[in-house]
Design a protein around this motif. Structure first.
Motif, short mmCIF file in Angstrom:
data_model
loop_
_atom_site.label_atom_id
_atom_site.label_comp_id
_atom_site.label_asym_id
_atom_site.label_seq_id
_atom_site.Cartn_x
_atom_site.Cartn_y
_atom_site.Cartn_z
N GLN A 44 18.69 52.61 47.54
CA GLN A 44 18.42 52.04 46.21
C GLN A 44 18.10 50.56 46.29
O GLN A 44 17.25 50.06 45.57
CB GLN A 44 19.62 52.25 45.29
CG GLN A 44 19.73 53.66 44.77
CD GLN A 44 18.63 53.98 43.78
OE1 GLN A 44 18.26 53.15 42.96
NE2 GLN A 44 18.09 55.18 43.86
N LEU A 45 18.82 49.86 47.20
CA LEU A 45 18.63 48.41 47.27
C LEU A 45 17.23 48.05 47.75
O LEU A 45 16.78 46.92 47.58
CB LEU A 45 19.68 47.79 48.21
CG LEU A 45 21.08 47.67 47.58
CD1 LEU A 45 22.09 47.28 48.63
CD2 LEU A 45 21.08 46.66 46.45
N GLN A 46 16.53 49.04 48.35
CA GLN A 46 15.18 48.76 48.82
C GLN A 46 14.13 49.15 47.79
O GLN A 46 12.94 49.00 48.02
CB GLN A 46 14.92 49.52 50.12
CG GLN A 46 15.70 48.93 51.29
CD GLN A 46 15.83 49.88 52.44
OE1 GLN A 46 15.50 51.06 52.32
NE2 GLN A 46 16.34 49.39 53.55
N GLU A 47 14.56 49.70 46.64
CA GLU A 47 13.60 50.15 45.63
C GLU A 47 12.89 48.97 44.98
O GLU A 47 13.42 47.86 44.92
CB GLU A 47 14.35 50.95 44.55
CG GLU A 47 14.86 52.28 45.02
CD GLU A 47 13.85 53.38 44.82
OE1 GLU A 47 13.05 53.27 43.87
OE2 GLU A 47 13.83 54.34 45.60
N GLU A 48 11.72 49.31 44.43
CA GLU A 48 10.90 48.27 43.81
C GLU A 48 11.60 47.61 42.62
O GLU A 48 11.60 46.40 42.48
CB GLU A 48 9.58 48.89 43.31
CG GLU A 48 8.71 49.46 44.42
CD GLU A 48 8.06 48.36 45.25
OE1 GLU A 48 7.70 47.32 44.66
OE2 GLU A 48 7.93 48.54 46.47
N HIS A 49 12.21 48.47 41.77
CA HIS A 49 12.77 47.89 40.55
C HIS A 49 13.94 46.96 40.85
O HIS A 49 14.20 46.02 40.12
CB HIS A 49 13.15 48.99 39.55
CG HIS A 49 14.35 49.80 39.95
ND1 HIS A 49 14.26 50.86 40.81
CD2 HIS A 49 15.65 49.69 39.62
CE1 HIS A 49 15.46 51.37 40.97
NE2 HIS A 49 16.32 50.68 40.27
N VAL A 50 14.64 47.25 41.95
CA VAL A 50 15.74 46.37 42.33
C VAL A 50 15.19 45.03 42.80
O VAL A 50 15.69 43.96 42.43
CB VAL A 50 16.60 47.03 43.43
CG1 VAL A 50 17.62 46.06 43.96
CG2 VAL A 50 17.27 48.27 42.88
N ARG A 51 14.09 45.10 43.57
CA ARG A 51 13.49 43.87 44.04
C ARG A 51 12.94 43.06 42.86
O ARG A 51 13.07 41.83 42.81
CB ARG A 51 12.39 44.17 45.04
CG ARG A 51 12.58 43.30 46.26
CD ARG A 51 11.44 43.35 47.24
NE ARG A 51 10.97 44.68 47.53
CZ ARG A 51 9.78 44.88 48.10
NH1 ARG A 51 9.00 43.86 48.38
NH2 ARG A 51 9.38 46.10 48.38
N ALA A 52 12.33 43.78 41.94
CA ALA A 52 11.76 43.10 40.77
C ALA A 52 12.86 42.38 39.99
O ALA A 52 12.70 41.23 39.57
CB ALA A 52 11.06 44.10 39.88
N ALA A 53 14.00 43.08 39.82
CA ALA A 53 15.11 42.49 39.06
C ALA A 53 15.59 41.23 39.76
O ALA A 53 15.89 40.21 39.12
CB ALA A 53 16.24 43.49 38.94
N ARG A 54 15.65 41.30 41.09
CA ARG A 54 16.10 40.15 41.84
C ARG A 54 15.10 39.01 41.70
O ARG A 54 15.48 37.84 41.56
CB ARG A 54 16.25 40.55 43.30
CG ARG A 54 17.35 39.79 43.96
CD ARG A 54 17.68 40.39 45.29
NE ARG A 54 18.93 41.11 45.27
CZ ARG A 54 19.28 42.01 46.17
NH1 ARG A 54 18.43 42.34 47.12
NH2 ARG A 54 20.44 42.59 46.10
N ALA A 55 13.81 39.35 41.74
CA ALA A 55 12.76 38.33 41.65
C ALA A 55 12.81 37.63 40.30
O ALA A 55 12.46 36.45 40.17
CB ALA A 55 11.39 38.97 41.85
N LYS A 56 13.25 38.36 39.27
CA LYS A 56 13.35 37.75 37.95
C LYS A 56 14.49 36.74 37.88
O LYS A 56 14.65 36.03 36.90
CB LYS A 56 13.61 38.83 36.90
CG LYS A 56 12.33 39.50 36.42
CD LYS A 56 12.54 40.20 35.09
CE LYS A 56 13.40 41.42 35.24
NZ LYS A 56 13.48 42.20 33.99
N GLY A 57 15.31 36.72 38.91
CA GLY A 57 16.39 35.73 38.96
C GLY A 57 17.71 36.23 38.45
O GLY A 57 18.59 35.46 38.12
N MET A 58 17.88 37.55 38.37
CA MET A 58 19.18 38.08 37.95
C MET A 58 20.20 37.85 39.07
O MET A 58 19.85 37.83 40.25
CB MET A 58 19.06 39.57 37.68
CG MET A 58 18.32 39.86 36.41
SD MET A 58 18.05 41.60 36.28
CE MET A 58 17.58 41.69 34.57
#
Lengths: 342, 325
Positions: free
Chosen positions: B218-232
């Motif tokens: 899951q940690l490698q999924e796109e939506h997780v990366r996107a959330a991280r990129a948003k600065g969460m």
């Protein structure tokens, strides 16, 4: 995916000779490439954990197989009550006199409390009983699972629907409860309550009961695999060439299903051995005097406070066996299907 | 959502009916007289006649099954007296009402199963999360190999070993016993502590492995990366994004393990000598007490199905796609 087997399939269906040589002659194919079997073997050999655990598992099977031989060399048998024959082996509470469960050069793993049998022989023969029973049950499960999965997947339609419902229903069964509840019933169907049940019949009952609820996982897997294989070109080609469904199943589908069947079987066997042990531990499996691995735990639990050493050998043996088998199952799966990865 | 639940409930009731029918016919339609099975080795014609009368065995099997079903909902009259509403018949061995016996034994098994479930979910999932967070480090390796050895443990081996270590030789913990929670909460807790821990071990490892691998995926999924990129914050991403996604396969496994949970409770009860449903089932089978076995079988199946239904509902809450299929 598994192209060499496929080409073999295509070839045999293009040249329909029903009395062909025995299949599995994989070296007769394209000389340059390797068969999936060879590839798998190569990958497996490189996996050190897998090889070691395979040897451990093999060792257990050998012990089970060679039990009569071990008995001859060791000079004791699993039935004689050594503690009753010579008075210095058990104390006045019927517990072993020596240190650590009465271990001695004569009795390597000690003496069983109360009855005074040899623990080493009990364990060796007990493993033999459990492993043989579990092997037979696993073979039966695999057979039933493969047949039902193949039939459902290949024929589809109503047959598939009802086989699917049956599978779902049996999956919803509380299996362990069913095992113990049905054991006496199955036995009673053949033996009058006032008669002694022969050991072979008891083994047969255990095998039947365990395999009744053991085939569903495999059959689901085989069904899914068959569904996707059915649509492949080589199956269609065979159909057009006029091959009978039986021939297609045997020559086209089964060779491509060997992988999931083998992987599932290596996973099924240890859990079946544990189920056999569970039945005997609970008290509805094998009964005295048949030596059995699972029943050693029942005996051990009842006298644990006085003689904890008795349980060590069967327990450690079982942990090693199951760990090795689990590792082996993982390795076999990885070797067959490197993509699955751990 | 409601429709989904109704459909599942209906399916569960149908399964329960089929389980009862299969068990009933299996027990009462085998070539031999079931009364003979119950009567045992010292059977007298009188005892046989009593059992026949108690069971209504003179009627054809489908009629007997019908009477049995009616008995569950409306009660039944036996020669030994009336048996009220949820009537599962009367025990062969001690003539007691089966339902009362089950009700009497039930709290222990429920405490044991639910407690074990909570322990293995917390420990198993927690260890898996920690291992996933520290992927590739020593912590991860220790957790993974420990879980491999622990899955291969059996309750009937581990139980006595734990007893020996913590009760007989050191006296740190109490010997397992059953104290109803109404009598003493601490007695209840201490009496069940060892059974909970031992029982949960065989399940824990599976959940550690499962939650570790799905979490890493899951940690490698796109939506997780996107959330991280948003600065969460990474904690928020870890729990709200990756964790939620990894719950789906875990809940699936949990649903399949519920039957095994009952089996585990049974072995635990036998290992520690606790008087619960599992031991009742075993004893009834060994005593050939058919009505009791039937009753235990149906009540336990009903509970397993009920738990399954709860898991299904959880499933639908976590993953909205399930409701539609």
């Amino acid at each position: 995916m598994t192209s060499p087997v496929q080409t073999e399939g295509d070839r045999t269906s293009a040249v329909p000779d029903a009395a062909g040589p025995k299949d599995g002659s994989q070296e007769a194919k394209t000389p340059a490439g390797l068969s999936p079997g060879q590839l798998m073997w190569r990958r497996f050999r490189r996996d050190r954990t897998g090889v070691v655990s395979a040897f451990v598992v093999l060792f257990f099977f050998l012990v089970a197989l060679a039990a009569p031989l071990i008995k001859m060399v060791y000079g004791k048998d699993p039935y004689t009550l050594y503690g009753q024959d010579s008075l210095d082996l058990l104390d006045e509470f019927n517990m072993p006199t020596g240190t650590f469960g009465g271990m001695s050069p004569d009795h390597w793993f000690g003496i069983e409390p109360n009855l005074g049998r040899d623990v080493f022989m009990q364990l060796v023969y007990g493993m033999r009983t459990s492993i043989y029973t579990a092997l037979a049950a696993t073979v039966l499960m695999v057979l039933v699972g493969v047949v039902i999965g193949l039939v459902g997947g290949y024929y589809g339609g109503k047959v598939d629907y009802w086989l699917g419902r049956l599978t779902d229903f049996l999956l919803g069964f509380p299996s362990q409860l069913f095992f113990i509840a049905s054991m006496p019933v199955v036995v009673a169907a053949f033996v009058r309550p006032d008669e002694e049940t022969p050991t072979a019949l008891r083994a047969a009952a255990i095998i039947v009961v365990l395999s009744t609820l053991g085939w569903m996982g495999l059959s689901r897997l085989i069904r899914a695999a068959t569904l996707s294989l059915r649509e492949r070109e080589f199956v269609e080609a065979a159909k057009i060439a006029g091959a009978s469904p039986w021939r297609i199943i045997r020559k086209e589908l089964l060779p491509n299903l060997v992988t999931p069947i083998l992987v599932q079987a290596t996973l099924l066997l240890p859990s079946t051995i544990l189920s056999v042990a569970f039945l005997s531990f609970v008290g509805v499996g094998f009964v005295e005097p048949t030596p059995d691995w699972g029943r050693m735990f029942a005996t051990g639990a009842s006298i644990y406070e006085q003689d904890p050493a008795y349980m060590v050998f069967p327990g450690v043996a079982m942990v090693i066996f199951v760990v090795a088998f689990n590792l082996l199952g993982d390795s076999v799966r990885d070797a067959f299907d490197p993509k699955s990865g751990r | 959502m409601l429709q989904f639940l109704i459909r599942r409930t209906f399916g569960a009731i149908l399964t329960l009916f089929l389980i009862s029918a299969v068990t009933f016919f299996m027990f009462f339609a085998i070539p031999q007289d079931p009364a003979l099975l119950a009567c045992g080795k010292n059977c007298t014609p009188d005892a046989l006649a009593v059992i026949h009368q108690n069971l209504g065995l003179d009627k054809p099997v489908p009629v007997q099954f019908w009477n049995f079903l009616v008995g569950i909902f409306a009660g039944r009259d036996f020669a030994v007296g009336h048996c009220s509403a949820p009537c599962f018949g009367v025990s062969f061995s001690n003539q007691q009402n089966v339902w009362d016996t089950i009700v009497d034994r039930f709290p222990l098994t429920l405490s044991l199963s639910v407690g074990g479930l909570i322990v293995f979910l917390i420990v198993g999932l927690g260890a898996g999360l920690i291992a996933a967070k520290n992927k590739g480090t020593a912590i991860d390796k220790v957790f993974s190999s420990a879980s491999l050895v622990l899955t291969s443990m059996q309750i009937y081996f581990l139980g006595p070993v734990v007893l020996g270590l913590f009760v007989y030789s050191t006296g740190w913990l109490d010997k397992p016993s059953w104290v109803p929670i109404g009598e003493s909460v601490s007695g209840w807790f201490m009496g069940l502590l060892i059974p909970w821990l031992v029982m949960s071990v065989i399940f824990t490892a599976n959940y550690t492995r499962m939650s570790r691998s799905t979490m890493i995926e899951q940690l490698q999924e796109e939506h997780v990366r996107a959330a991280r990129a948003k600065g969460m914050s990474s904690r928020y991403v870890f729990f709200r994004y990756a964790w939620r996604g990894s719950l789906i396969p875990i809940v699936t496994i949990l649903g399949m393990d519920l039957g095994a949970l009952f089996g585990g409770a049974m072995v635990t009860e036998i290992t520690f000598g606790l008087p619960g449903i599992g031991r009742l089932a075993r004893d009834s089978v060994i005593d050939k007490d058919l009505p009791l076995t039937m009753g235990v079988m149906i009540v336990s199946a009903a509970f397993i199905l009920l738990f399954n239904l709860i898991v299904d509902a959880m499933y639908a809450v976590i993953d909205p796609r399930v409701r539609l299929s």
